[in-house]
Design an enzyme around this catalytic site. Structure first.
Site, PDB file in Angstrom:
ATOM      1  N   GLY A 102       0.776  -1.237   0.000  1.00  0.00           N
ATOM      2  CA  GLY A 102       0.000   0.000   0.000  1.00  0.00           C
ATOM      3  C   GLY A 102       0.802   1.278   0.000  1.00  0.00           C
ATOM      4  N   CYS A 103       2.104   1.201  -0.262  1.00  0.00           N
ATOM      5  CA  CYS A 103       2.946   2.404  -0.229  1.00  0.00           C
ATOM      6  C   CYS A 103       2.571   3.388  -1.332  1.00  0.00           C
ATOM      7  CB  CYS A 103       4.412   2.014  -0.330  1.00  0.00           C
ATOM      8  SG  CYS A 103       4.913   0.859   0.977  1.00  0.00           S
ATOM      9  N   THR A 104       2.294   2.884  -2.516  1.00  0.00           N
ATOM     10  CA  THR A 104       1.914   3.772  -3.617  1.00  0.00           C
ATOM     11  C   THR A 104       0.557   4.423  -3.350  1.00  0.00           C
ATOM     12  OG1 THR A 104       3.288   2.553  -5.186  1.00  0.00           O
ATOM     13  CG2 THR A 104       1.486   3.881  -6.104  1.00  0.00           C
ATOM     14  N   SER A 161       1.094   7.163  -0.761  1.00  0.00           N
ATOM     15  CA  SER A 161       1.735   8.335  -1.365  1.00  0.00           C
ATOM     16  C   SER A 161       0.733   9.144  -2.177  1.00  0.00           C
ATOM     17  CB  SER A 161       2.909   7.914  -2.250  1.00  0.00           C
ATOM     18  OG  SER A 161       3.956   7.372  -1.477  1.00  0.00           O
TER      19      SER A 161
END
Length: 193
Positions: free
Chosen positions: A79-81, A84
């Protein structure tokens, strides 16, 4: 087999539990150290006046490049993208609420982060803790995957070099920025009441 899409969050991701690994952060002074930013500058949050929001994430993926084995089974890894993109989409709102600066932070090097920042059209720099200096200084929670030491996802609101609030654990990651906005709005309305 479909190519990996870092924007897509599977519906069955495991929910991270609060392991207490970030409890010591609230009220701590940001360490006097500089981190490389994707805009070519170095940033030392201990010396910056006003409010900054720093979202910490394990690692951004690249479209079509598979993540480390077992990535989706690690609570809080995926879920980092989307996180961001959430901060990108709420950037103006955060600024309107008095956040002077927004930063993303990971252990990826600045070149890798720069590609992600450009691809995602982030209006703020990403900070690299590739040498784990900040991780050691603040004892940020970590996990290991694919032979890498990665930071667990959290958000710190830093006021005049002091960590005023910590969001941990973060789930779902794509709503992280909304959570920060709601917390700031609540603080403003409580102060004005």
């Amino acid at each position: 087999m479909a190519l990996f899409d870092p924007l897509n969050l599977p519906s069955d991701l495991p929910v991270p539990q609060d392991d207490g690994a970030a409890r010591h952060l609230e009220g701590a002074r940001w360490p006097d150290l500089s981190l490389q930013a994707t805009d070519g500058s170095t940033v030392n949050l201990s010396r910056l006046p006003g409010r900054s929001a720093v979202y910490v994430y394990p690692r951004t993926g690249r479209p079509g490049v598979a993540p480390p084995d077992g990535w989706d089974a690690i609570p809080g890894a995926r879920g980092c993208t989307p996180q961001s993109c959430g901060f990108r989409d709420h950037f103006r709102e955060l600024r309107r609420l008095g956040v002077a600066r927004v930063y993303g932070l990971s252990t990826q090097d600045s070149d890798y982060q720069r590609e992600a920042g450009e691809r995602l059209h982030l209006p703020f720099p990403l900070l690299s803790d590739a040498g784990l200096e900040l991780q050691h200084a603040l004892r940020l929670p970590t996990f290991q995957a694919g032979g890498m030491i990665l930071l667990k996802r959290l958000v710190m609101v830093v006021d005049d070099g002091v960590i005023a609030h910590v969001f941990y654990p973060i789930f779902p990651p794509d709503r992280s920025a909304e959570e920060v906005v709601a917390w700031i709005e609540n603080r403003i309305s409580s102060r004005d009441a």
